[in-house]
Design a protein around this motif. Structure first.
Motif, PDB file in Angstrom:
ATOM      1  N   MET A   1       5.390  37.406 -18.673  1.00 50.53           N
ATOM      2  CA  MET A   1       5.904  36.049 -18.716  1.00 50.53           C
ATOM      3  C   MET A   1       6.369  35.793 -17.410  1.00 50.53           C
ATOM      4  O   MET A   1       6.567  36.361 -16.488  1.00 50.53           O
ATOM      5  N   LEU A   2       6.815  34.447 -17.528  1.00 48.84           N
ATOM      6  CA  LEU A   2       7.265  33.737 -16.025  1.00 48.84           C
ATOM      7  C   LEU A   2       8.696  34.608 -15.553  1.00 48.84           C
ATOM      8  O   LEU A   2       9.553  34.711 -16.665  1.00 48.84           O
ATOM      9  N   ASP A   3       8.901  35.057 -14.387  1.00 46.73           N
ATOM     10  CA  ASP A   3      10.053  35.851 -13.974  1.00 46.73           C
ATOM     11  C   ASP A   3      10.145  35.827 -12.759  1.00 46.73           C
ATOM     12  O   ASP A   3       9.460  36.067 -11.956  1.00 46.73           O
ATOM     13  N   GLU A   4      11.333  35.441 -12.242  1.00 52.64           N
ATOM     14  CA  GLU A   4      11.591  35.192 -10.710  1.00 52.64           C
ATOM     15  C   GLU A   4      11.648  36.647 -10.144  1.00 52.64           C
ATOM     16  O   GLU A   4      11.436  36.564  -8.852  1.00 52.64           O
ATOM     17  N   ARG A   5      11.789  37.449 -10.760  1.00 51.90           N
ATOM     18  CA  ARG A   5      11.782  38.952 -10.023  1.00 51.90           C
ATOM     19  C   ARG A   5      10.409  39.184  -9.577  1.00 51.90           C
ATOM     20  O   ARG A   5      10.155  40.319  -8.844  1.00 51.90           O
ATOM     21  N   GLU A   6       9.316  38.745 -10.157  1.00 51.86           N
ATOM     22  CA  GLU A   6       7.875  39.056  -9.945  1.00 51.86           C
ATOM     23  C   GLU A   6       7.292  38.051  -9.155  1.00 51.86           C
ATOM     24  O   GLU A   6       5.944  38.055  -8.743  1.00 51.86           O
ATOM     25  N   GLY A   7       7.928  36.871  -8.851  1.00 55.56           N
ATOM     26  CA  GLY A   7       7.411  35.745  -7.873  1.00 55.56           C
ATOM     27  C   GLY A   7       8.047  34.618  -7.973  1.00 55.56           C
ATOM     28  O   GLY A   7       9.035  34.226  -8.673  1.00 55.56           O
TER      29      GLY A   7
END
Length: 455
Positions: A72-78
């Protein structure tokens, strides 16, 4: 059975269970407004993929098949674009994150309910819960059970088939020291109570079947050794045997039923046997030499005959179990719940040493069960699928970091303390969780190898 007979049912089951699990995550994520970047069947390198849907989700098949994931879209991964930040997983409320993570295991449990519902609604023929003479000096014998008894209650729970008898014994035995049976003897209208002590019995994959340890043996009526079918080109046909022949002796040893015939033939590959048969009012002797055939990699002697079908004996052995739609649904929910709680109980007893770790199974054993259940027919394969789906759901709900249950534990703590768990704490948890998971996988593979070696 060949390797393909095990591999195809195993891969099919694995694909269904993984897809259902990940669909649970995917659908609830979409319902919560989270953008899904990838839906993968398998881990590791992507082998094939296609983009579809309004968000251009990448639907892929990856190299390592024992699992899958929804990215899922996630700010912790990019980095995430400003206009899409509201759709990032990490921006969702803790309630939504909890629901998205829990949806995978819940989907597996719901699949089990649906499968059991269908099976209970359509019905199946199963062995009656009627027993032969209990094994000598066994708990069943000591309790006073005799040949012909039908077990209709176990600790107040109704029993309608031998399969249900086994299940009830297991679920009651795991936490009890005694079991109370409601028994109806042949020719009796009243139920008698019998109490069986479970002291000294073990629930252990490497040990004897629990039912056998108790001393219970399913009822088998004596079946006359009358030939129903003779295979073309078989030793029996070459010797002149015909449908309708009644075998009364082999090498002058009288037969009591069909089981005696099978026992003698199996032990006599390549050895000429003299069959005494009755054909109408005549008695004849036929010389037949059993030939060995490979069955499951083992030589088995056969002469190429099948027993005559006797509907009245089948009626005495089997009962058709079928439930109405609502009753079947309620039973499906109960079966799923009981199987889930039993799994958790067994895991707990493993941790405390009350149940052997040899009960832990890996992919080799599961593939073996998949192949065997598929050979027994669609109903048995679907029962296997339901059981494995429950196991997958329960496993993923365990509070082990890396698994869904570990994330749910983090979110539960977050709800209680009112703020997220520190990233460092979560990183340590992931490392510990991975170590525990690798240990469990190691145990499972070790048990698989042991079973292969010991047979």
């Amino acid at each position: 059975m060949s390797l393909i007979d095990y591999l195809v049912p195993f891969v099919g089951a694995l694909a269904i269970l993984i897809v259902i699990h990940e669909l649970g995550h995917f659908l609830v994520a979409r319902w919560c407004g989270v953008k899904v970047l990838r839906f993968s069947l398998g881990f590791g390198k992507v082998l094939a993929s296609v983009r579809a849907g309004r968000d251009g989700t990448e639907w892929s098949v990856s190299a390592f098949p024992l699992g899958g994931y929804v990215k899922m879209l996630d700010e912790r991964e990019g980095p995430v674009a400003e206009h899409e930040r509201a759709r990032a997983f990490n921006r969702q409320t803790v309630g939504k994150r909890f629901a998205i993570v829990a949806a995978g295991p819940v989907a597996n449990l719901l699949l089990a309910v649906v499968l059991y519902w269908g099976l209970f609604s359509t019905g199946s023929d199963e062995l009656r819960p009627k027993i032969a003479a209990p094994l000598a000096a066994s708990p069943a014998s000591v309790a006073g059970l005799i040949a012909g008894d039908s077990i209709e209650l176990i600790d107040g729970d109704p029993v309608r088939s031998w399969q249900e008898l086994r299940w009830r014994l297991l679920t009651h035995a795991i936490d009890g020291n005694t079991i109370n049976l409601g028994v109806r003897s042949e020719g009796s209208q009243a139920l008698a109570e019998r109490t069986i002590s479970l002291g000294g019995l073990s629930i252990d994959e490497s040990g004897e079947d629990l039912v056998k340890q108790i001393g219970l043996v399913p009822y088998r009526p004596k079946i006359p050794a009358e030939i129903g079918r003779v295979a073309e080109g078989s030793p029996a046909e070459r010797a002149g045997m015909k449908p309708g022949d009644l075998v009364i002796a082999i090498d002058e040893r009288p037969l009591t039923d069909w089981g005696d015939l099978v026992h003698v033939v199996k032990a006599s590959a390549g050895k000429p046997l003299v069959f005494t048969i009755e054909r109408g009012e005549k008695r004849e002797k036929l010389a037949v030499t059993p030939e060995a055939e490979m069955v499951d990699g083992q030589p088995v002697a056969r002469i190429g005959v099948a027993v005559k079908d006797r509907p009245e004996l089948r009626e005495a052995m089997f009962v058709t179990i079928r439930y109405g739609i609502l009753e079947a649904f309620a039973k499906a929910v109960r079966q799923t719940w009981e199987t889930s709680t039993l799994s958790v109980s067994v895991i707990g007893k493993m941790l405390f040493g009350d149940v052997s770790w040899k009960n832990l199974s890996g992919p080799v054993t599961i593939a073996d069960y998949a192949g065997q259940s598929a050979q027994l027919g669609l109903a048995q394969y679907l029962k296997f699928l339901a059981l494995i789906s429950i196991s997958l759901g329960v496993l993923n709900l365990l509070p082990i970091p890396v698994l869904d249950g570990g994330h749910l534990l983090y979110y539960t703590i977050e709800i209680i303390k009112g703020s997220p768990i520190p990233e460092r704490f979560m990183e340590i948890g992931q490392q510990v969780g991975m170590a525990v998971l690798l240990m469990l996988m190691g145990f499972a593979f070790y048990n698989d190898i042991n079973r292969l070696i010991s047979g």
